[in-house]
Design an enzyme around this catalytic site. Sequence first.
Site, PDB file in Angstrom:
ATOM      1  N   HIS A 117       0.795  -1.240   0.000  1.00 14.90           N
ATOM      2  CA  HIS A 117       0.000   0.000   0.000  1.00 14.90           C
ATOM      3  C   HIS A 117       0.824   1.285   0.000  1.00 14.90           C
ATOM      4  CE1 HIS A 117      -4.069  -1.717   0.698  1.00 14.90           C
ATOM      5  NE2 HIS A 117      -3.345  -2.752   1.079  1.00 14.90           N
ATOM      6  N   ASP A 164       3.538   9.635  -0.979  1.00 22.91           N
ATOM      7  CA  ASP A 164       2.316   8.962  -0.552  1.00 22.91           C
ATOM      8  C   ASP A 164       2.034   7.843  -1.534  1.00 22.91           C
ATOM      9  OD1 ASP A 164       0.041   8.528   0.971  1.00 22.91           O
ATOM     10  OD2 ASP A 164      -0.540  10.633   0.969  1.00 22.91           O
TER      11      ASP A 164
HETATM   12  C1  GDG Z   1      -2.052   4.359   3.420  1.00 20.64           C
HETATM   13  C2  GDG Z   1      -1.006   4.951   2.453  1.00 20.64           C
HETATM   14  C3  GDG Z   1      -2.653   4.749   0.595  1.00 20.64           C
HETATM   15  C4  GDG Z   1     -11.417   8.756   8.033  1.00 20.64           C
HETATM   16  N1  GDG Z   1     -11.509   9.731   8.929  1.00 20.64           N
HETATM   17  C5  GDG Z   1     -10.471  10.512   8.780  1.00 20.64           C
HETATM   18  C6  GDG Z   1      -9.704   9.986   7.750  1.00 20.64           C
HETATM   19  N2  GDG Z   1     -10.321   8.908   7.287  1.00 20.64           N
HETATM   20  C7  GDG Z   1      -9.925   8.043   6.134  1.00 20.64           C
HETATM   21  C8  GDG Z   1      -9.950   8.858   4.854  1.00 20.64           C
HETATM   22  C9  GDG Z   1      -9.122   7.988   3.928  1.00 20.64           C
HETATM   23  C10 GDG Z   1      -8.124   7.328   4.870  1.00 20.64           C
HETATM   24  O1  GDG Z   1      -8.593   7.557   6.213  1.00 20.64           O
HETATM   25  C11 GDG Z   1      -6.743   7.911   4.718  1.00 20.64           C
HETATM   26  O2  GDG Z   1      -6.167   7.368   3.546  1.00 20.64           O
HETATM   27  P1  GDG Z   1      -4.885   7.985   2.796  1.00 20.64           P
HETATM   28  O3  GDG Z   1      -4.699   7.239   1.537  1.00 20.64           O
HETATM   29  O4  GDG Z   1      -5.137   9.441   2.579  1.00 20.64           O
HETATM   30  O5  GDG Z   1      -3.643   7.844   3.790  1.00 20.64           O
HETATM   31  P2  GDG Z   1      -2.955   6.696   4.770  1.00 20.64           P
HETATM   32  O6  GDG Z   1      -3.720   6.576   6.017  1.00 20.64           O
HETATM   33  O7  GDG Z   1      -1.537   7.113   4.950  1.00 20.64           O
HETATM   34  O8  GDG Z   1      -3.011   5.296   3.955  1.00 20.64           O
HETATM   35  C12 GDG Z   1      -1.709   5.694   1.331  1.00 20.64           C
HETATM   36  C13 GDG Z   1      -3.574   4.023   1.572  1.00 20.64           C
HETATM   37  O9  GDG Z   1      -2.818   3.394   2.623  1.00 20.64           O
HETATM   38  C14 GDG Z   1      -4.387   2.930   0.861  1.00 20.64           C
HETATM   39  O10 GDG Z   1      -3.580   2.001   0.189  1.00 20.64           O
HETATM   40  O11 GDG Z   1      -3.452   5.524  -0.284  1.00 20.64           O
HETATM   41  O12 GDG Z   1      -0.766   6.207   0.417  1.00 20.64           O
HETATM   42  O13 GDG Z   1      -0.122   5.816   3.154  1.00 20.64           O
HETATM   43  O14 GDG Z   1      -9.903   6.978   3.325  1.00 20.64           O
HETATM   44  O15 GDG Z   1     -11.286   9.031   4.459  1.00 20.64           O
HETATM   45  N3  GDG Z   1      -8.555  10.545   7.338  1.00 20.64           N
HETATM   46  C15 GDG Z   1      -8.153  11.671   7.985  1.00 20.64           C
HETATM   47  N4  GDG Z   1      -8.896  12.254   8.978  1.00 20.64           N
HETATM   48  C16 GDG Z   1     -10.045  11.701   9.426  1.00 20.64           C
HETATM   49  O16 GDG Z   1     -10.676  12.211  10.334  1.00 20.64           O
HETATM   50  N5  GDG Z   1      -6.982  12.223   7.592  1.00 20.64           N
END
Ligand code: GDG
Length: 478
Positions: free
Chosen positions: A165, A374
């Site tokens: 991921h 990312d």
């Molecule tokens: C890793 C990789 C990759 C829910 N509430 C909040 C919040 N969420 C959810 C968001 C989004 C998820 O969390 C965050 O996903 P991201 O992709 O932006 O980032 P990571 O947590 O670092 O995820 C990344 C992912 O895995 C999937 O393979 O895309 O590159 O690092 O779905 O809706 N997010 C935040 N605040 C909340 O209150 N920030």
Amino acid sequence: MISNRAPYSVRRRGRESELVRSVGGLASTLDDALRIRGGSWLAWSGSVARKVRGLAKHPPVRSLLVPGGEYRLRLLTLSERQVSSYYHGFSNRSLWPLCHYFPSNAAFDLEEWRVYESVNRLFARAASSSVPRGGITWVHDFHLALVPRMLRSLRPAARIATFWHIPFPAAAVFRILPWAREIVAGLLGSDLIGFHTSEYTTHFLECARSLLPAEVSVSRGEVRYHGHFTRVSAFPLGVEATQFGGYGSDASVLKEVEKMRLSINAERIILGVDRLDYTKGILERLNAYESFLADNPQWHGKVCFVQIQVPSRESVPEYRTLREQIDRTVGRISGRFSTAEWTPLRYLCHGFNRRELSVFYRAADVMLVTALRDGMNLVAQEFVATRSDDDGVLILSIFAGAAERLREAILVNPYEQSGIQRAIEQALGMKTQDRRSAMVAMRQRVMEEDVNWWLGWFLAAAAPSGRRAKRPLSTATR
Ligand code: GDG
């Protein structure tokens, strides 16, 4: 399914324990898929056992039926030492920083590596008893990189697919890891390895070629190592686009958007949403906003930057230091520019659920995603999916995997502060027509290439006949 964290946590209720589903995120989508297909999900329970006899060799695996009874959740208990070395240590302080091009934040400790290895072995052993006949064993992410090879040695006929991921860095960087060879060899126990982008795929293949005595075809995405064949390819992850799109046109959500805009009381709202992590470029974004305010007094009183930040990995020192730096920077900017009538910055340091996030996405004029690296970045895609009004401007880092899908965004190099500042100025001055045409193009792709499109494609490619699985056109053609 095998992953570090489970889609449920266990809550004690007197003598009984009950499973509580985690809100949102990819885990919920995969949970839904398992409910439909049946199977089992093996993960760390998320809690730490202080003293359990024989824990190191034979940890207890609790087997629970998920509510509704469609599949079994199998939870591994780990000791304090295992969690601190395997999870906080090797996963979060060695692999994570290195894969995000932060070798200076990485620590390499032989003891932690050994524990990582032994915990991966525990996962592989526990998984070997539930390898589905004719089915797929799907391993997730960098916490469990050695599981595919270990499981293959226990169950040679298993069909194993792995999805990574986070970014896979260039070979020159990955080779810094003293156990780079073992990690690559471990992953090559899989029949299929998926990454978010073709860049990460190529990096992995180049590592396999330079580190191992393996036959590698970079152009075909194929590796033969110790007689085992692995296909390596990019499967860019999408989001729950229909759900976010639905929120974006839901009357009650729109009412809350109106209320939010009134209470924020600014002509333009800029939004940032991140898990607290040095890879997300939060500090860089704040500094760019500060210089934007310093150079553009005409925007004073008219713009507000809302930064949502979910605390994470608080036991890792780098994360605590970053939190302090961000707190200080937010304080400095607020102190420097706030007036009795105007707050230039709102800083919300806690989590929100999907519906609440949608209100922020829909209320924003500009979304700022400035990750220094990312794997994908789902937040950028969720913002686009929510914009059923075809409005809003996305500023997106060229170092987020999502930039391959969202080419019409204002793309920035987050290492260049003046570049982020220019992008903010450009976004605030953009004409309605230009905002709309960029958003329409991005939105079409995000809606079509959603998480179900990704899931169907990855599973088709992971099946025994998967070598012929082609990238599907869109969800509409499923
Ligand atoms: C890793 C990789 C990759 C829910 N509430 C909040 C919040 N969420 C959810 C968001 C989004 C998820 O969390 C965050 O996903 P991201 O992709 O932006 O980032 P990571 O947590 O670092 O995820 C990344 C992912 O895995 C999937 O393979 O895309 O590159 O690092 O779905 O809706 N997010 C935040 N605040 C909340 O209150 N920030």
